[in-house]
Every structure is written in C-alpha cells, then in structure tokens.
Write a protein that holds these residues in place. Structure first.
Motif, short mmCIF file in Angstrom:
data_model
loop_
_atom_site.label_atom_id
_atom_site.label_comp_id
_atom_site.label_asym_id
_atom_site.label_seq_id
_atom_site.Cartn_x
_atom_site.Cartn_y
_atom_site.Cartn_z
N SER A 93 24.98 -46.83 14.57
CA SER A 93 24.75 -47.07 15.99
C SER A 93 25.42 -45.99 16.84
O SER A 93 24.77 -45.36 17.68
CB SER A 93 25.28 -48.46 16.35
N SER A 94 26.69 -45.74 16.60
CA SER A 94 27.37 -44.75 17.44
C SER A 94 26.93 -43.34 17.06
O SER A 94 26.95 -42.44 17.88
CB SER A 94 28.88 -44.89 17.31
N MET A 95 26.51 -43.14 15.79
CA MET A 95 26.03 -41.82 15.40
C MET A 95 24.81 -41.43 16.22
O MET A 95 24.71 -40.33 16.74
CB MET A 95 25.66 -41.83 13.92
N THR A 113 18.84 -44.93 20.65
CA THR A 113 19.93 -45.89 20.49
C THR A 113 19.41 -47.23 19.97
O THR A 113 20.09 -47.95 19.25
CB THR A 113 20.64 -46.10 21.83
N LYS A 114 18.16 -47.52 20.33
CA LYS A 114 17.50 -48.74 19.84
C LYS A 114 17.39 -48.67 18.32
O LYS A 114 17.71 -49.61 17.60
CB LYS A 114 16.11 -48.77 20.46
N TRP A 158 17.19 -60.14 15.02
CA TRP A 158 16.13 -61.15 15.00
C TRP A 158 15.37 -61.16 13.68
O TRP A 158 14.85 -62.19 13.27
CB TRP A 158 15.16 -60.93 16.17
N ASN A 182 21.95 -49.85 12.16
CA ASN A 182 23.34 -50.26 11.99
C ASN A 182 23.47 -51.58 11.21
O ASN A 182 24.49 -51.86 10.61
CB ASN A 182 24.00 -50.39 13.37
N TYR A 183 22.40 -52.41 11.24
CA TYR A 183 22.42 -53.64 10.44
C TYR A 183 22.56 -53.31 8.96
O TYR A 183 23.06 -54.10 8.18
CB TYR A 183 21.14 -54.44 10.63
N SER A 241 20.80 -49.12 16.68
CA SER A 241 21.28 -50.49 16.46
C SER A 241 20.47 -51.18 15.37
O SER A 241 21.00 -52.04 14.67
CB SER A 241 21.32 -51.31 17.76
N ARG A 285 23.94 -42.72 19.09
CA ARG A 285 24.27 -42.61 20.51
C ARG A 285 24.94 -41.27 20.81
O ARG A 285 24.57 -40.57 21.73
CB ARG A 285 25.18 -43.78 20.93
N SER A 312 24.17 -61.33 17.71
CA SER A 312 24.06 -60.05 17.02
C SER A 312 22.69 -59.42 17.27
O SER A 312 22.51 -58.24 17.02
CB SER A 312 24.28 -60.22 15.53
N LEU A 313 21.73 -60.19 17.76
CA LEU A 313 20.38 -59.71 18.06
C LEU A 313 19.63 -59.21 16.84
O LEU A 313 18.69 -58.45 16.94
CB LEU A 313 20.40 -58.61 19.11
N THR A 357 26.79 -49.55 8.48
CA THR A 357 27.72 -49.57 9.60
C THR A 357 28.05 -48.16 10.06
O THR A 357 28.31 -47.29 9.24
CB THR A 357 29.00 -50.28 9.15
N GLY A 358 28.01 -47.95 11.38
CA GLY A 358 28.38 -46.65 11.92
C GLY A 358 27.19 -45.88 12.48
O GLY A 358 27.37 -44.96 13.26
#
Lengths: 423, 363
Positions: free
Chosen positions: A123-125, A109-110, A390, A116-117, A113, A127, A387-388, A120-121
């Motif tokens: 992140s949930s894929m 999941t890390k 960094w 995902n930057y 995310s 997860r 938004s993290l 888009t999408g």
C-alpha cells in the motif's frame, strides 16, 4: 383437418386436436399465473437475488489488477517467480508505463490497497512511488529497473513481483483460500502462518454455539408452548403477550439489558453477593464470554421457537392423551409416545428458524461476546466496514451460505422437510 | 379532469421537493456530543448565514464502506463527511475523496498566515481538512486504584500494583504500541520494532500478561460506562468521553494523560459530486474550518482545534463555565509524554497485524 378419419386424433369442439387445445389452455393458465406473481418475482430478483449474486461475485473477481496494470500482467507471464531472480527490464518498463498512467487516473493507490491484502507493505509502496513517478515519460526515460528500485527499494524484492504475478489473473481463488486460512503463493496453495489462522476456528465456533443456542431454545420453549397451548384462550392470550413483548422490543435494548444483568457489578452478581453465595472479590464472570452470548441470544431468539411450537401444539387433540391414558399408559408414556411425536414438526420448524438466524447473528455477540463469544459474522462485518476487504467478506459469506444450504439438505434427508410445520 | 389535477399536483410537489433538495446539505459525523458541538459551532451559524438546511447523518463509523458503495452505485448522497485521518487517507487512496488545495480552498488565519502553515503537519493527506486533535488515553477510578494513583501508562500492565479489570479497544492499533513501550522499547523505535515478526510477537506477549483482566471495547462509549459502573478500574477511550464522565457526570474518574496517542479528525468532501454541490461543500468547509469556528467548537467538547491560530481563542465551556484549555489533549501539562500515531505504518500493516491480533484474541 376436415377430412380426418376415425383413426385420427381426438378433436375438440372447434376442430383442433384435443391434445393441442388442452396444452394451449394450460399454457394460457400458466402465463396468467406467472403474470400474477411477476411483480413479486421481479421484486425478489431485483432487490434480493441480484445484490446477493453481485456481492458473491466479488469473492472471485480480480479484474482490478489487469485493468490498472494491463501491460505488466502480460509481460510478467514470461518471468518465473521461482527463478530466484528479479524480472528483466521489459517487465519494469511495462510496469513503469502502467504506473505512470495509473497515477494520472489516480488509481495506483487503489491497487496498492488491493495488493496489500496479499503482501503487507505494498500500500505505501504504491503511494510513495506514485509521487515520484508522476513526471516520468514511459517512452524516453528508460531503462526503468534501477529507477524504480531507487524510487522504492521494494521494487527490488522478488516477493513484490511474485505477489503481482500470483494475483494478476482476472478471477482468483485467493479470497476463498484466505477464508479457510489458506493462501495463494507463487509456489502454490499453502496454509496461512499459524498465528494468523482464525477463520476456521470461528466457523466451527459459530456452528457449535448456534447448535447450543438452538438446544437451549428447545428446552426452554417446549414447556412454555405446552402451557400456552393447553390454557383456556383468555389466559393463553395474556401469556402470549408476555412472549411477544420482548419480541417487539429493540434488539439493542434487550442486549444492553443483559449487560446490566450479567456484568460483575450487575444485578445477578449483586444479588448473589448479598445472599452470600458468591464472595465479593470473586464475582462470577458471566458476560463478555461464550456464556454471555448463549444467554443473550437464547433469550432473543426464544420467541422464534415458541411461536411455531405453539401453533403446532394447538392442533394436537387433547383427546389423544386421554385415550392413551384410558388405555393404561402412564403420564410419561402418554406424553412420549403420543404427544411428543405429534409436536416434532413444531420443534423442527422452530429449530431451523433459530439455527439459521443464530448462525448469521452479529450484533449481540459483538456486544456481549467478549473475545471467545464472537461469531464468523463479526469478521464479515469487520471486513465489510473496517478493513474494506470485500472480496474476503464475500467469500466468507458464500461459505456461510453454502454451510446453511448443506445443513438444510442434511436436515431434509434425516428428518424430512415435509415434517416441518408452522401451524 | 381529476387525473390531470392529480398529475399537476404531483408534478408541482416533485418540483417543490427538488427545489427543497437543492438547499439541503447532508453532513455526516459521529453523533452524540461530538455532533452536537459541530451543530452549535458550525452548522447553526452557517445555516443562519446562507439559508442552507443541514441534514445530519451519524454514519462516520462506516463512512469508508458506505462511500465506496455509493461511488460504485454512482449516487453519492453525502456532501461533507467527518472522518478520522486514517480513513481520510484510505478514501483518498481509493479516489473516493476530493483533493483540496489548502491555500486557495481554506481560509487563512486572521493575521494572514496561510492555511497550509496554520494547519502545519496536521495536513496528513491531500484530501483531508483537519478539524480537531483528539487523543486516545486512559482514565482510572480514583476510588479503586489504592493510595498511589497511576501516573504512568505502564500501570495498565501492572497487575500487582493495580489489580482489577481494565478496558482496551478490541483492535491492535494503540494497544500494540503501548505494549511495546511498556516492554522497554524506546518511543522512537516502536514502529520499527512493530514492523518485524518478533516485534509483533513481543507486543502480543506483553498483552498476554494481562489478557485475563481485559474487557475489550468496540464503541467509544463503552469505557466511560464501564468506569462509571465500576466494572473496570482503568480503561482507554477518547479524551472527550472521559471529560464528560469527569466534569459533566462528576464520576470519581481521573485522566492518565501519559503516553496519550494523538490522532486527527476532520472533513473530506466525497469525489463525484455535481459542480453545484461541490462548490457548496467547499464553501461550507471554508467557513467551518476558519480560526474562530474551530475555537468555538472547543466550547462544547474537549478536543483541541487543529489550527495553531485557534489555540489562544479557546475559552470556557458553554454550560459548565470552566476553562477548556487545561482539558485539551494539547495542553502542555497534559502533553508531557505523547505518542504520535503513524498513519503510513498502519495503512500498510493494519490487515496483517489485525489478523494476528484477532487470532491471538481467539486463542
């Protein structure tokens, strides 16, 4: 050594060549000096240089993708993102093996995310797929192409794999490109879609408004510093306290005070309405916009301009002005030709201080800036704490630092940094 | 002699400090009235029961960033952290929060119902222990909206009937949903529409119709202040903030519960704590999220307890003496038309839509 002839090198009292003896003495002095500054140097390196350097490293660091998907990033190099076809089973099998391992390490999941930057999408894929692939065996359960696409239809889209391939290298220019409203795509570097371009605008706005604020500070501070420098010490000290008092007050308090002053039901508008200058239903909008930011920040940064100006003006002999006048100069000529040039080092020092402080300000624009009065630092703060992202924040920070250094260099070329005095 | 003494004294002090540390527990929350309600309902009884000294840290707004930094530095100084559900999901995603098994690690309801059933759907992430249901909703100035007070969230977009400034949060979340709802999109379709380019543009176009009349807020306290000053005639904020403006400060403000967006706030335990600290954090959580404690918190602030079994136990406000149930966002009268925040959607689209939203704001 003892049988050196007259033509040999000059010797010191102990018989060593003078040159070497001198060098040794100098070296010893240098080491002593270094030892004396060592604690400070160490402190600065540990608490200032290293954290900033490590933060800036994040702007190019992209090791996470390769670390979490070690087999996939190797295998995917054989696939052409522009071929119009999905990668073959080898890539899917490598990815399935990596993903199962990542789920075991709770890292999928890390990575989701992080990617995902870029797309888009994802992140949930990651997860959702993580839950489904948990019990897969990467050796015996193949083939994986269909299984993965069944787990989430996103694995059957070329864009997904293109994003992974584009961002699989150990170091990336992606964050810097994002920071200037560009993006990295499989087809090369391209501009961001127009409705997502914002950062360049903010950089330009930050520079422009910082310059305006510096200008306002010069105009307001010059007469104040002049009065302070030319009053007798007793009254000057009293006035000095008035300059310093706001300086000692909390930044947030002063900013909030401006809110009370400038808002539509605030002090200034109330007075104007009461005087009949402004209609009640047409009150001035002087906060939550650029004007509000300029007013509040000029006020907050003013002491940084007054203080260096004051200390420089104090050193200007009043006799010069008198001499100029006695030689027939008008007040204006005496000021402009004699006094002003001597006060320039103070203006320079104040301007550099105010400008560099202004360019990195974020709390005041956040509170009184509304939508068109916010700075690039507000975006940096957003990416650090909300938004993290960094990497992007680090890239924006690096660019800001570079801009300041370039401006400093330009200032040195045009005005000369020797021409700056703090007193 | 003197040196030895100093050395001994320093050692003794360090040991004493270490021992004191062992009984200290840092709990992170949002500050203000909310932290106070937790202090009264959870911390004080827990300290009385166990002797653990609780240190409050009001850092929840930056909790995710700070936990990530602490984790990278290898020194997590927080024991229990109060975060909104979306942040809990991100912390869980990044492996920064401890996974919880509700049935063994949380207290069952008094009637024996298991915790996972008592919390039900509110357990949105495996790391998240829900505490309250809050809502983001609108309040309006009763004296500035004319003779027909608004009953519909679309009043926000109706400049003709309700001229004047309104305050909205300076982020796309919630605003985009309300914009679509008021632009004729059915409630069930909002997130499907918002997932498309056209849907996002549609929402921004709707927001565009009022952009000159909006004051954008960043902190939850902004809207209550703007309403009290008469700077805006209506504005969005958290329902508990509006409760305090209306009931505690007696300002001429009323709630517009229509299309309130439900969200959750709760606890997470950071990953990477030492076994003793983790055990103590779990013990605290077990205590603080039981049925009675959650109902107790509602005495101090108008947020709904996350357990079904707590709802009947909600009583009167501790100092005002008014019934709290009618002020809960979950009260049937208030929850006639509610909107459920979609965590998965925003986890995916947050960065993308935020970039567009900010670019739109800057235009």
């Amino acid at each position: 050594m003892s049988d050196t002839t007259d033509s040999g090198p000059m010797l010191a009292a102990d018989g060593t060549p003078l040159k070497r003896s001198l060098a040794r003495a100098l070296r010893r002095q240098k080491i002593r000096a270094l030892m004396l500054v060592a604690p400070l140097l160490l402190f600065v390196i540990l608490t200032f240089i290293m954290p900033i350097a490590s933060m800036l490293m994040r702007s190019v660091d992209n090791e996470m993708v390769g670390e979490i998907l070690p087999q996939t990033v190797v295998e995917i190099q054989n696939w052409d993102a522009n071929s119009g076809e999905l990668p073959d089973e080898a890539v899917y099998a490598a990815f399935a093996a990596d993903l199962v391992q990542a789920v075991k390490n709770k890292e999928h999941t890390k990575l989701g995310s992080r990617l995902n930057y870029e797309q888009t999408g994802l992140s949930s894929m990651f997860r959702q797929s993580g839950r489904k692939v948990k019990n897969w065996d990467p050796v015996t359960d193949g083939p994986f192409k269909e299984k993965l696409i069944k787990a989430h239809k996103g694995w059957g889209e070329i864009e997904t794999w293109a994003a992974i391939k584009t961002h699989s290298s150990k170091y990336t220019s992606g964050y810097f490109l994002n920071a200037i409203d560009m993006q990295k795509t499989p087809q090369g570097i391209a501009a961001q879609p127009e409705d997502k371009q914002i950062l360049i605008t903010l950089f330009i706005r930050t520079l422009k408004m910082s310059l305006i604020i510096t200008g306002c500070c010069i105009l307001l501070a010059y007469p104040v510093a002049w009065i302070l420098a030319n009053l007798p010490a007793r009254s000057a000290n009293l006035l000095m306290i008035l300059v310093l008092l706001p300086f000692w007050t909390s930044l947030l308090v002063r900013t909030s005070a401006w809110k009370v002053m400038l808002q539509q039901q605030g002090v200034i508008n109330e007075v104007l309405v009461w005087l009949g200058i402004v209609a009640d239903d047409n009150r001035l909008e002087i906060i939550n916009n650029q004007f509000g930011t300029i007013v509040a920040m000029t006020h907050i940064l003013l002491p940084f301009m007054i203080l260096p100006m004051y200390s420089v003006m104090q050193t200007i002999q009043p006799t010069y002005l008198r001499a100029a006048k006695s030689l027939g100069a008008t007040n204006w000529t005496a000021f402009w030709r004699v006094y002003f040039p001597q006060s320039i080092p103070g203006i320079g020092a104040g301007s550099i201080l105010v400008f560099i402080l202004a360019i990195g300000y974020y709390i005041t624009p956040e509170i009184v800036g509304g939508t068109d009065g916010v700075f690039i630092s507000n975006r940096i703060a957003y990416h650090i704490s909300k938004s993290l992202n960094w990497g992007l924040a680090a890239a924006l920070g690096a660019i800001l630092l570079a801009v300041v250094l370039v401006l400093y260099w330009a200032y040195d070329k045009i005005v000369g940094i020797d021409n700056v005095k703090l007193g | 002699m003197k040196f030895t003494k100093t050395l001994l004294a320093t050692t003794a002090l360090t040991v004493a400090a270490g021992a004191a540390m062992a009984d200290d527990m840092t709990i992170v929350s949002w500050g203000g009235a909310y932290s106070k309600s937790q202090l009264k309902a959870y911390h004080e009884p827990y300290s009385a029961k166990t002797g653990v000294n609780i240190i409050n840290d009001d850092s929840s707004a930056e909790a995710v960033a700070k936990l990530r930094a602490m984790n990278e530095a290898g020194n997590v100084t927080w024991d229990v952290v109060d975060v909104v559900a979306a942040d809990a999901m991100r912390l869980c995603d990044e492996g920064l929060a401890l996974e919880i098994d509700p049935d063994t690690q949380l207290a069952a309801a008094p009637d024996g119902t298991s915790a996972s059933e008592d919390f039900g759907d509110l357990l949105v992430s495996s790391c998240f222990i829900p505490q309250i249901v809050y809502s983001t909703t609108f309040g309006y100035r009763t004296d500035l909206v004319g003779d027909t007070p608004p009953t519909d969230v679309c009043a926000v977009f109706d400049l003709e009937a309700y001229p004047g400034k309104r305050s909205l949060e300076k982020r796309p979340i919630n605003n985009m949903e309300w914009a679509l709802l008021c632009d004729g999109v059915a409630k069930a379709d909002v997130y499907d529409v918002l997932a498309t380019e056209e849907g996002q543009n549609q929402a921004l176009a709707k927001l565009d119709t009022i952009r000159d009349s909006v004051i954008w807020w960043n902190a939850g306290a902004d809207t209550p202040q703007l309403l009290a000053d008469g700077e805006v005639i209506m504005g969005s904020t958290y329902n508990g903030r509006l409760f305090s403006v209306i009931e505690e400060q007696k300002q001429p403000v009323a709630m517009l519960w229509d299309a309130q967006v439900f969200d959750l706030d709760g606890w997470i335990i950071p990953a990477g704590l030492s076994p003793e600290r983790q055990a103590r954090a779990l013990d605290y959580i077990m205590f603080a999220t039981d049925t009675q404690r959650l109902a107790d918190q509602a005495k101090y602030i108008s947020y709904g307890p996350a357990r079904k079994s707590s709802a009947p136990l909600v009583g009167k406000h501790e100092s005002l003496g008014i019934d709290m149930a009618p002020h809960m966002p979950t009260d049937p009268n208030n929850a006639k038309n509610t909107f459920l925040y979609n965590y998965e959607f925003w986890a995916d689209y947050r960065d993308d839509i935020d970039a567009k939203f900010q670019a739109w704001l800057a235009k």
